[in-house]
Design a protein around this motif. Structure first.
Motif, PDB file in Angstrom:
ATOM      1  N   ASP A 180       3.242  11.364   7.396  1.00 48.51           N
ATOM      2  CA  ASP A 180       4.325  10.380   7.433  1.00 48.51           C
ATOM      3  C   ASP A 180       4.000   9.191   6.528  1.00 48.51           C
ATOM      4  OD1 ASP A 180       5.759  11.919   9.190  1.00 48.51           O
ATOM      5  OD2 ASP A 180       5.264  10.737  10.969  1.00 48.51           O
ATOM      6  N   CYS A 181       2.731   8.788   6.522  1.00 43.55           N
ATOM      7  CA  CYS A 181       2.327   7.652   5.682  1.00 43.55           C
ATOM      8  C   CYS A 181       2.441   7.995   4.197  1.00 43.55           C
ATOM      9  CB  CYS A 181       0.900   7.236   6.028  1.00 43.55           C
ATOM     10  SG  CYS A 181       0.359   5.726   5.170  1.00 43.55           S
ATOM     11  N   PHE A 182       2.030   9.191   3.813  1.00 45.16           N
ATOM     12  CA  PHE A 182       2.179   9.609   2.417  1.00 45.16           C
ATOM     13  C   PHE A 182       3.654   9.633   2.025  1.00 45.16           C
ATOM     14  CE2 PHE A 182      -2.171  11.619   2.389  1.00 45.16           C
ATOM     15  CZ  PHE A 182      -2.633  10.942   1.264  1.00 45.16           C
ATOM     16  N   GLU A 183       4.498  10.141   2.906  1.00 42.75           N
ATOM     17  CA  GLU A 183       5.915  10.256   2.579  1.00 42.75           C
ATOM     18  C   GLU A 183       6.596   8.893   2.539  1.00 42.75           C
ATOM     19  OE1 GLU A 183       7.327  13.174   5.381  1.00 42.75           O
ATOM     20  OE2 GLU A 183       6.693  14.842   4.089  1.00 42.75           O
ATOM     21  N   ALA A 184       6.092   7.942   3.356  1.00 40.00           N
ATOM     22  CA  ALA A 184       6.647   6.587   3.332  1.00 40.00           C
ATOM     23  C   ALA A 184       6.132   5.776   2.153  1.00 40.00           C
ATOM     24  CB  ALA A 184       6.318   5.871   4.640  1.00 40.00           C
ATOM     25  N   ASN A 185       5.024   6.237   1.575  1.00 38.16           N
ATOM     26  CA  ASN A 185       4.413   5.562   0.419  1.00 38.16           C
ATOM     27  C   ASN A 185       4.209   6.592  -0.686  1.00 38.16           C
ATOM     28  OD1 ASN A 185       3.455   2.730   1.643  1.00 38.16           O
ATOM     29  ND2 ASN A 185       3.031   4.320   3.154  1.00 38.16           N
ATOM     30  N   GLU A 206      -2.102   7.512  -3.350  1.00 38.10           N
ATOM     31  CA  GLU A 206      -2.991   8.629  -3.632  1.00 38.10           C
ATOM     32  C   GLU A 206      -4.144   8.696  -2.624  1.00 38.10           C
ATOM     33  OE1 GLU A 206      -3.070   9.923  -8.108  1.00 38.10           O
ATOM     34  OE2 GLU A 206      -3.890   7.887  -7.939  1.00 38.10           O
ATOM     35  N   LEU A 207      -4.359   7.620  -1.891  1.00 42.15           N
ATOM     36  CA  LEU A 207      -5.487   7.542  -0.964  1.00 42.15           C
ATOM     37  C   LEU A 207      -5.053   6.765   0.266  1.00 42.15           C
ATOM     38  CD1 LEU A 207      -8.563   7.948  -0.414  1.00 42.15           C
ATOM     39  CD2 LEU A 207      -8.949   5.788  -1.638  1.00 42.15           C
ATOM     40  N   ILE A 208      -5.358   7.327   1.444  1.00 43.51           N
ATOM     41  CA  ILE A 208      -5.030   6.678   2.706  1.00 43.51           C
ATOM     42  C   ILE A 208      -6.283   6.606   3.559  1.00 43.51           C
ATOM     43  CG2 ILE A 208      -3.768   6.928   4.883  1.00 43.51           C
ATOM     44  CD1 ILE A 208      -1.463   8.123   3.324  1.00 43.51           C
ATOM     45  N   GLY A 209      -6.571   5.430   4.079  1.00 44.11           N
ATOM     46  CA  GLY A 209      -7.687   5.255   5.001  1.00 44.11           C
ATOM     47  C   GLY A 209      -7.175   4.961   6.392  1.00 44.11           C
ATOM     48  N   PHE A 210      -7.967   5.315   7.405  1.00 45.32           N
ATOM     49  CA  PHE A 210      -7.516   5.100   8.785  1.00 45.32           C
ATOM     50  C   PHE A 210      -8.710   4.864   9.698  1.00 45.32           C
ATOM     51  CE2 PHE A 210      -7.018   9.492   7.283  1.00 45.32           C
ATOM     52  CZ  PHE A 210      -8.069  10.122   7.930  1.00 45.32           C
ATOM     53  N   ASP A 211      -8.419   4.379  10.889  1.00 49.18           N
ATOM     54  CA  ASP A 211      -9.466   4.055  11.848  1.00 49.18           C
ATOM     55  C   ASP A 211      -9.973   5.307  12.555  1.00 49.18           C
ATOM     56  OD1 ASP A 211      -8.995   1.430  11.204  1.00 49.18           O
ATOM     57  OD2 ASP A 211      -7.722   1.036  12.939  1.00 49.18           O
ATOM     58  N   ALA A 212     -11.169   5.202  13.092  1.00 47.27           N
ATOM     59  CA  ALA A 212     -11.765   6.285  13.874  1.00 47.27           C
ATOM     60  C   ALA A 212     -12.470   5.674  15.082  1.00 47.27           C
ATOM     61  CB  ALA A 212     -12.750   7.089  13.026  1.00 47.27           C
ATOM     62  N   ASP A 229     -10.358   5.056  -8.874  1.00 44.47           N
ATOM     63  CA  ASP A 229      -9.380   5.852  -9.628  1.00 44.47           C
ATOM     64  C   ASP A 229      -7.994   5.891  -8.984  1.00 44.47           C
ATOM     65  OD1 ASP A 229      -9.835   7.415 -12.154  1.00 44.47           O
ATOM     66  OD2 ASP A 229      -8.678   8.900 -11.042  1.00 44.47           O
ATOM     67  N   SER A 230      -7.898   5.566  -7.701  1.00 46.51           N
ATOM     68  CA  SER A 230      -6.612   5.660  -7.009  1.00 46.51           C
ATOM     69  C   SER A 230      -5.608   4.660  -7.578  1.00 46.51           C
ATOM     70  CB  SER A 230      -6.803   5.393  -5.513  1.00 46.51           C
ATOM     71  OG  SER A 230      -5.545   5.346  -4.857  1.00 46.51           O
ATOM     72  N   ARG A 231      -4.411   5.147  -7.882  1.00 44.96           N
ATOM     73  CA  ARG A 231      -3.372   4.266  -8.403  1.00 44.96           C
ATOM     74  C   ARG A 231      -2.758   3.413  -7.294  1.00 44.96           C
ATOM     75  NH1 ARG A 231      -2.126   9.403 -10.891  1.00 44.96           N
ATOM     76  NH2 ARG A 231      -2.878   9.430 -13.048  1.00 44.96           N
ATOM     77  N   SER A 232      -2.809   3.910  -6.061  1.00 42.54           N
ATOM     78  CA  SER A 232      -2.286   3.164  -4.919  1.00 42.54           C
ATOM     79  C   SER A 232      -3.002   3.635  -3.663  1.00 42.54           C
ATOM     80  CB  SER A 232      -0.773   3.389  -4.775  1.00 42.54           C
ATOM     81  OG  SER A 232      -0.284   2.744  -3.621  1.00 42.54           O
TER      82      SER A 232
END
Length: 318
Positions: free
Chosen positions: A110-115, A119-125, A191-194
């Motif tokens: 969902d986060c990729f589709e909303a953004n 190219e890179l998404i980080g999240f909590d663990a 390298d990530s553009r966003s």
């Protein structure tokens, strides 16, 4: 499944007793369709059999699962073998002894589709130790490079990326025995553009194991950690990110102090001296010595000290 968008790559070596828990947590994901690649890395136990049985059964629940084999020792080699087989636009890596909570992959997609530019998404663990104590792993720092170098914000179980980005940066560095995810995360961030961070409830539960590489402590792998820091520094220099080298200096000092706590004074002196030699100002030398004192006597706090005292004024490039 041609319409799958996300693949989970899971390397495994001698985790037959724990792998089932991990795979069940993947099967509990609400996202469908979903691709999974399990890579057996020369297991001497029944890990491959456990994985093969699950891959066959998972198809009935909308998961396309594949079992591959990689004889070259090391999780990085196994992850790269899995990466070769990925056909989806997005990929994430997971360890064979950890768990995902049911909505984790759905939230990521969902986060990729909303953004769409991300190219890179980080999240909590969340880390759950054998005694049942939990630690939330969340880094609220707008400086993502600092958050990662000092706190591992994009460590193995805490990021997802476009498959193109991971391949573009060259995948996992198979020469690094320790902190290889720290080094990969730096290359991804450069390298990530966003890049997008998701904060909130943890979707991943990390289970530390007594026989893992990290459980052995830093005294046994100080030079391996140093090699990773050196590789990170080379990446930053090539990218013209010299300002971020102060965070690798901090990481070196933290490593040296941890070695000192574990009784390996020769390693500690060498590593600490290397960090201090790079400090260009008296202020930075003082900060690094404060980092050493904090970590040496309390086991933590050094990264927070460096962040607070080395923070540049608003408007100054970091």
């Amino acid at each position: 499944m041609d319409d799958s968008k996300l693949t989970i790559v899971i390397p495994v070596r001698n985790r037959a007793e724990l792998l089932g828990r991990t795979l069940r947590s993947v099967q509990s994901q609400t996202l469908r369709p979903l691709n999974v690649v399990v890579v057996d890395n020369g297991s001497a136990d029944a890990s491959a059999q456990v994985a093969a049985k699950w891959c066959e059964e998972a198809a009935a629940s909308g998961i396309s699962a594949t079992l591959l084999y990689e004889p070259t020792p090391g999780a990085s080699a196994a992850r790269n073998r899995g990466l070769q087989a990925v056909t989806t636009p997005y990929v994430m890596f997971f360890d064979s002894d950890d768990e995902m909570l049911p909505g984790h992959t759905r939230r990521i997609l969902d986060c990729f589709e909303a953004n769409p530019d991300a190219e890179l998404i980080g999240f909590d663990a969340m880390e759950l130790d054998p005694d049942g104590w939990t630690t939330q792993l969340s880094v609220a720092d707008a400086n993502l490079m600092r958050a990662h170098i000092l706190h591992g914000a994009f460590s193995t179980q805490r990021f997802a990326a476009t498959t193109d980005l991971v391949r573009r940066v060259g995948g996992w560095n198979e020469t690094l025995a320790r902190w290889n995810d720290l080094e990969l995360g730096v290359r991804l961030l450069v390298d990530s553009r966003s890049t997008v961070m998701i904060h909130g409830d943890a979707g991943v539960v990390i289970h530390p194991q007594e026989d893992s590489i990290t459980a052995a402590g830093f005294a046994a792998s100080a030079r391996s950690c140093e090699a990773a820091v050196e590789a990170i520094e080379a990446v930053l220099r090539r990218a013209g990110r010299e300002d971020d080298l102060e965070w690798t200096d901090t990481k070196r000092m933290v490593l040296g102090a941890l070695c000192r706590r574990e009784g390996t004074k020769d390693d500690a002196r060498r590593i600490e001296a290397a960090a201090l030699a790079r400090a260009a100002t008296l202020k930075k030398k003082i900060v690094l010595r404060l980092v050493r004192l904090s970590v040496r006597f309390t086991g933590h706090g050094g990264c927070a000290i460096a962040t607070a005292l080395l923070e540049k004024p608003s408007g100054e490039r970091h």
